[in-house]
Design a protein around this motif. Sequence first.
Motif, PDB file in Angstrom:
ATOM      1  N   VAL A 140      25.344  23.147  47.420  1.00 57.83           N
ATOM      2  CA  VAL A 140      26.093  23.511  48.065  1.00 57.83           C
ATOM      3  C   VAL A 140      27.172  24.633  47.383  1.00 57.83           C
ATOM      4  CG1 VAL A 140      28.834  23.525  49.424  1.00 57.83           C
ATOM      5  CG2 VAL A 140      27.040  21.093  49.093  1.00 57.83           C
ATOM      6  N   ARG A 141      27.541  26.135  48.442  1.00 60.85           N
ATOM      7  CA  ARG A 141      27.715  26.949  47.855  1.00 60.85           C
ATOM      8  C   ARG A 141      29.113  27.044  48.134  1.00 60.85           C
ATOM      9  NH1 ARG A 141      24.119  31.922  49.444  1.00 60.85           N
ATOM     10  NH2 ARG A 141      22.551  31.417  47.844  1.00 60.85           N
ATOM     11  N   HIS A 142      30.178  27.568  47.725  1.00 61.41           N
ATOM     12  CA  HIS A 142      31.255  27.222  47.857  1.00 61.41           C
ATOM     13  C   HIS A 142      32.263  29.191  47.338  1.00 61.41           C
ATOM     14  CE1 HIS A 142      32.338  23.205  48.398  1.00 61.41           C
ATOM     15  NE2 HIS A 142      31.574  23.657  47.106  1.00 61.41           N
ATOM     16  N   GLY A 143      33.011  29.855  48.523  1.00 61.39           N
ATOM     17  CA  GLY A 143      32.669  31.583  48.670  1.00 61.39           C
ATOM     18  C   GLY A 143      31.453  32.173  48.722  1.00 61.39           C
ATOM     19  N   MET A 144      31.726  33.603  48.821  1.00 59.52           N
ATOM     20  CA  MET A 144      30.398  34.513  48.282  1.00 59.52           C
ATOM     21  C   MET A 144      30.780  34.938  46.469  1.00 59.52           C
ATOM     22  SD  MET A 144      29.211  36.629  51.386  1.00 59.52           S
ATOM     23  CE  MET A 144      28.847  35.393  52.306  1.00 59.52           C
ATOM     24  N   PHE A 145      29.385  35.347  46.840  1.00 62.23           N
ATOM     25  CA  PHE A 145      28.988  36.495  45.408  1.00 62.23           C
ATOM     26  C   PHE A 145      29.492  35.961  44.268  1.00 62.23           C
ATOM     27  CE2 PHE A 145      30.731  39.366  49.636  1.00 62.23           C
ATOM     28  CZ  PHE A 145      29.650  39.511  49.279  1.00 62.23           C
ATOM     29  N   GLY A 146      29.667  34.464  43.663  1.00 67.24           N
ATOM     30  CA  GLY A 146      29.326  33.639  43.400  1.00 67.24           C
ATOM     31  C   GLY A 146      31.236  34.019  42.733  1.00 67.24           C
ATOM     32  N   THR A 176      38.201  38.882  47.114  1.00 69.74           N
ATOM     33  CA  THR A 176      38.421  40.362  47.680  1.00 69.74           C
ATOM     34  C   THR A 176      37.598  40.372  49.391  1.00 69.74           C
ATOM     35  OG1 THR A 176      37.208  42.101  47.052  1.00 69.74           O
ATOM     36  CG2 THR A 176      39.874  41.542  45.801  1.00 69.74           C
ATOM     37  N   SER A 177      36.380  40.133  49.247  1.00 64.10           N
ATOM     38  CA  SER A 177      35.237  39.723  50.431  1.00 64.10           C
ATOM     39  C   SER A 177      36.372  38.845  51.239  1.00 64.10           C
ATOM     40  CB  SER A 177      34.612  39.095  50.148  1.00 64.10           C
ATOM     41  OG  SER A 177      34.873  37.552  49.376  1.00 64.10           O
ATOM     42  N   GLY A 178      37.121  38.086  51.207  1.00 62.74           N
ATOM     43  CA  GLY A 178      37.342  37.635  52.612  1.00 62.74           C
ATOM     44  C   GLY A 178      36.926  36.000  52.839  1.00 62.74           C
ATOM     45  N   TYR A 179      35.354  35.759  52.014  1.00 60.45           N
ATOM     46  CA  TYR A 179      34.774  35.220  52.213  1.00 60.45           C
ATOM     47  C   TYR A 179      34.714  33.830  51.511  1.00 60.45           C
ATOM     48  CZ  TYR A 179      31.920  37.843  54.911  1.00 60.45           C
ATOM     49  OH  TYR A 179      31.563  39.013  56.279  1.00 60.45           O
ATOM     50  N   GLY A 180      36.701  33.232  50.412  1.00 58.83           N
ATOM     51  CA  GLY A 180      37.017  32.292  49.206  1.00 58.83           C
ATOM     52  C   GLY A 180      36.565  31.524  50.248  1.00 58.83           C
ATOM     53  N   GLY A 181      36.897  30.940  51.258  1.00 60.54           N
ATOM     54  CA  GLY A 181      36.730  29.616  51.526  1.00 60.54           C
ATOM     55  C   GLY A 181      35.287  28.838  52.532  1.00 60.54           C
ATOM     56  N   LEU A 182      34.572  29.896  52.056  1.00 59.09           N
ATOM     57  CA  LEU A 182      33.376  29.661  52.982  1.00 59.09           C
ATOM     58  C   LEU A 182      32.769  28.347  52.337  1.00 59.09           C
ATOM     59  CD1 LEU A 182      31.046  30.346  54.980  1.00 59.09           C
ATOM     60  CD2 LEU A 182      30.141  32.302  53.114  1.00 59.09           C
ATOM     61  N   VAL A 183      32.044  27.600  52.832  1.00 59.88           N
ATOM     62  CA  VAL A 183      31.197  26.472  52.429  1.00 59.88           C
ATOM     63  C   VAL A 183      29.893  26.377  52.773  1.00 59.88           C
ATOM     64  CG1 VAL A 183      31.266  23.538  51.478  1.00 59.88           C
ATOM     65  CG2 VAL A 183      33.402  25.290  51.569  1.00 59.88           C
ATOM     66  N   ARG A 184      28.956  25.916  52.263  1.00 59.26           N
ATOM     67  CA  ARG A 184      27.741  25.586  53.017  1.00 59.26           C
ATOM     68  C   ARG A 184      26.428  25.208  52.258  1.00 59.26           C
ATOM     69  NH1 ARG A 184      23.739  30.539  53.438  1.00 59.26           N
ATOM     70  NH2 ARG A 184      24.537  32.191  51.701  1.00 59.26           N
ATOM     71  N   ARG A 201      39.669  41.506  37.857  1.00 57.71           N
ATOM     72  CA  ARG A 201      39.926  42.548  38.950  1.00 57.71           C
ATOM     73  C   ARG A 201      41.689  42.497  39.439  1.00 57.71           C
ATOM     74  NH1 ARG A 201      33.859  43.155  40.950  1.00 57.71           N
ATOM     75  NH2 ARG A 201      32.942  42.926  38.667  1.00 57.71           N
ATOM     76  N   ARG A 202      41.769  43.522  39.992  1.00 56.39           N
ATOM     77  CA  ARG A 202      43.007  43.275  40.829  1.00 56.39           C
ATOM     78  C   ARG A 202      43.078  42.602  42.271  1.00 56.39           C
ATOM     79  NH1 ARG A 202      45.143  49.489  42.292  1.00 56.39           N
ATOM     80  NH2 ARG A 202      45.715  49.328  40.418  1.00 56.39           N
ATOM     81  N   ALA A 203      42.859  42.077  42.649  1.00 58.79           N
ATOM     82  CA  ALA A 203      43.377  41.651  44.172  1.00 58.79           C
ATOM     83  C   ALA A 203      44.533  42.200  45.473  1.00 58.79           C
ATOM     84  CB  ALA A 203      43.574  40.398  43.630  1.00 58.79           C
ATOM     85  N   TYR A 204      43.984  41.781  45.839  1.00 59.88           N
ATOM     86  CA  TYR A 204      44.446  43.063  47.494  1.00 59.88           C
ATOM     87  C   TYR A 204      45.357  41.793  48.284  1.00 59.88           C
ATOM     88  CZ  TYR A 204      42.414  47.264  45.166  1.00 59.88           C
ATOM     89  OH  TYR A 204      42.460  48.066  44.414  1.00 59.88           O
ATOM     90  N   SER A 205      45.198  40.434  47.983  1.00 60.34           N
ATOM     91  CA  SER A 205      46.065  39.247  48.330  1.00 60.34           C
ATOM     92  C   SER A 205      46.541  39.020  48.419  1.00 60.34           C
ATOM     93  CB  SER A 205      44.621  38.830  49.294  1.00 60.34           C
ATOM     94  OG  SER A 205      43.368  37.904  48.990  1.00 60.34           O
TER      95      SER A 205
END
Length: 235
Positions: free
Chosen positions: A24-30, A37-45, A231-235
């Motif tokens: 199961v993958r959580h988020g994106m790009f590891g 900062t991608s906006g995909y942190g809550g993605l679960v698939r 890294r710096r976070a923007y959210s």
Amino acid sequence: MDAAATAGPEGTVPEPGDPEVIGVRHGMFGVRGTGDTSGYGGLVRPVSLPGGTQPPYGGWFDGAIATLRAALGPVALEQALEKVIVFRGELTLHVHRAHLPLVARALRDDEGLRFELCLGVNGVHYPDDAGRELHAVYQLSSITHGYRLRVEVAAPDADPHIPSLFEIYPTTDWHERETYDFFGIVFDGHPSLTRITMPDDWRGHPQRKDYPLGGIPVEYKGARIPPPDQRRAYS
């Protein structure tokens, strides 16, 4: 090849079996935590692989499998093949690594197959596919018959050895070196299995999914890219 070319006897396109879920993958790009900062942190698939396809496969696929069976013998073919997959009009043979040279030689030499050209080998890393984390994928082309198929082999991370196909397909020379360089798959029997892109003393294999994103010193510049969680976070 279009769908009609691979359609079965009733005009239906064969589909692979139930997908094999390997993780199961959580988020994106590891990325984890505030570094995302991608906006995909809550993605679960789920991470899944196509399941095996049952015959008839349709089109020229059935003839190719029958010819390979005759060339190797039914017992040898059953021992060599893990599964056959027809997916999106493409044929993939999953071969046990110990039998890879035997199958490749039959695919090349048999008059009814004649897959004379290997277009290269690609590495794939599935960290959650326990016992077969590393995959090598060979693209074979038959100039004689105008067909293409894919041969896929898996090896465990703890024993990343796969027989080299250099003696059967010399065009795999640099491709196997590149796959070794980026994924760490050791191709036994290769005449010069050395890094081809990264420096000889480079640690790790950059295209593996467990390879760190950043945190690696940049040569000649004195700079350093911080890992994602620093890294710096923007959210």
